[in-house]
Design an enzyme around this catalytic site. Structure first.
Site, short mmCIF file in Angstrom:
data_model
loop_
_atom_site.label_atom_id
_atom_site.label_comp_id
_atom_site.label_asym_id
_atom_site.label_seq_id
_atom_site.Cartn_x
_atom_site.Cartn_y
_atom_site.Cartn_z
CG HIS A 196 24.46 44.76 21.66
ND1 HIS A 196 25.25 44.68 22.79
CD2 HIS A 196 23.28 44.18 21.98
CE1 HIS A 196 24.57 44.06 23.75
NE2 HIS A 196 23.38 43.76 23.28
CG ASP A 198 44.50 23.35 11.48
OD1 ASP A 198 43.72 22.55 12.03
OD2 ASP A 198 45.38 23.98 12.10
CB THR A 226 43.68 26.43 20.24
OG1 THR A 226 44.16 27.34 19.23
CG2 THR A 226 44.83 25.61 20.78
CG HIS A 253 25.27 40.70 23.64
ND1 HIS A 253 25.65 40.71 24.95
CD2 HIS A 253 23.92 40.51 23.64
CE1 HIS A 253 24.58 40.54 25.73
NE2 HIS A 253 23.52 40.41 24.95
CB CYS A 295 42.86 25.54 13.90
SG CYS A 295 42.78 26.84 15.15
C1 RB5 Z 1 48.64 23.97 13.88
O1 RB5 Z 1 49.91 23.52 14.13
C2 RB5 Z 1 48.07 24.67 15.08
O2 RB5 Z 1 48.87 25.76 15.40
C3 RB5 Z 1 46.67 25.10 14.77
O3 RB5 Z 1 45.88 23.98 14.60
C4 RB5 Z 1 45.99 25.96 15.79
O4 RB5 Z 1 45.93 25.34 17.03
C5 RB5 Z 1 46.45 27.35 15.89
O5 RB5 Z 1 45.97 28.14 16.70
#
Ligand code: RB5
Length: 136
Positions: free
Chosen positions: A133, A8, A67, A98, A65
């Site tokens: 596994h 993203d 996180t 695994h 993205c």
């Molecule tokens: C986008 O706004 C943000 O939510 C996305 O990049 C991500 O961190 C979602 O988990």
């Protein structure tokens, strides 16, 4: 093996570095992520990556993205996808060894050098010890 990558807006800058690395190392890849920092809906991109991963059992997907969490949640809703949200190289290796992960997701805010090590480890580690596994 094809590597499918999707990002993203929060993963755009890091995605460019990963694509350069994959191209320099002559991997077969497909980029289905966004190409700017303009806000997009990451679940749609996660789905595109996963649908393509599922076209061949040797394919692997990379999701980036803000996180890695949202992308991994979206990916794991899709049957046949085993997506690991990773933060360390050990997690990347173990997700293959695994869990036979076919997709990894991570934050676009990590260092480029760490991200490239994740990618390298993901591609070059195989599922092992299937008897252990894959027990039901
Ligand atoms: C986008 O706004 C943000 O939510 C996305 O990049 C991500 O961190 C979602 O988990």
């Amino acid at each position: 093996m094809k590597i499918i990558i999707g990002n993203d807006h929060n993963g755009y800058e890091l995605k460019k570095e990963i694509i350069k690395y994959l191209k320099d190392n002559r991997y077969y890849l497909e980029d289905v992520g966004c190409d700017s920092v303009e806000s997009v809906d990451y679940p749609l991109i996660a789905k595109k990556v996963c649908d393509e991963v599922l076209t061949d059992e040797d394919n692997l997907g990379i999701l980036i993205c803000g996180t890695g969490i949202g992308m991994s949640i979206a990916a794991n809703r899709i049957k046949g996808i085993r997506c690991a949200k990773v933060s360390t190289e050990d997690e990347v290796a173990l997700s293959r060894l695994h869990n036979n992960a076919n997709v990894i997701a991570f934050s676009g805010r990590i260092d480029k050098s760490l991200a490239l090590r994740f990618v390298d480890k993901f591609i070059n580690t195989s599922f092992s010890n299937k008897e252990r596994h894959m027990k039901k």
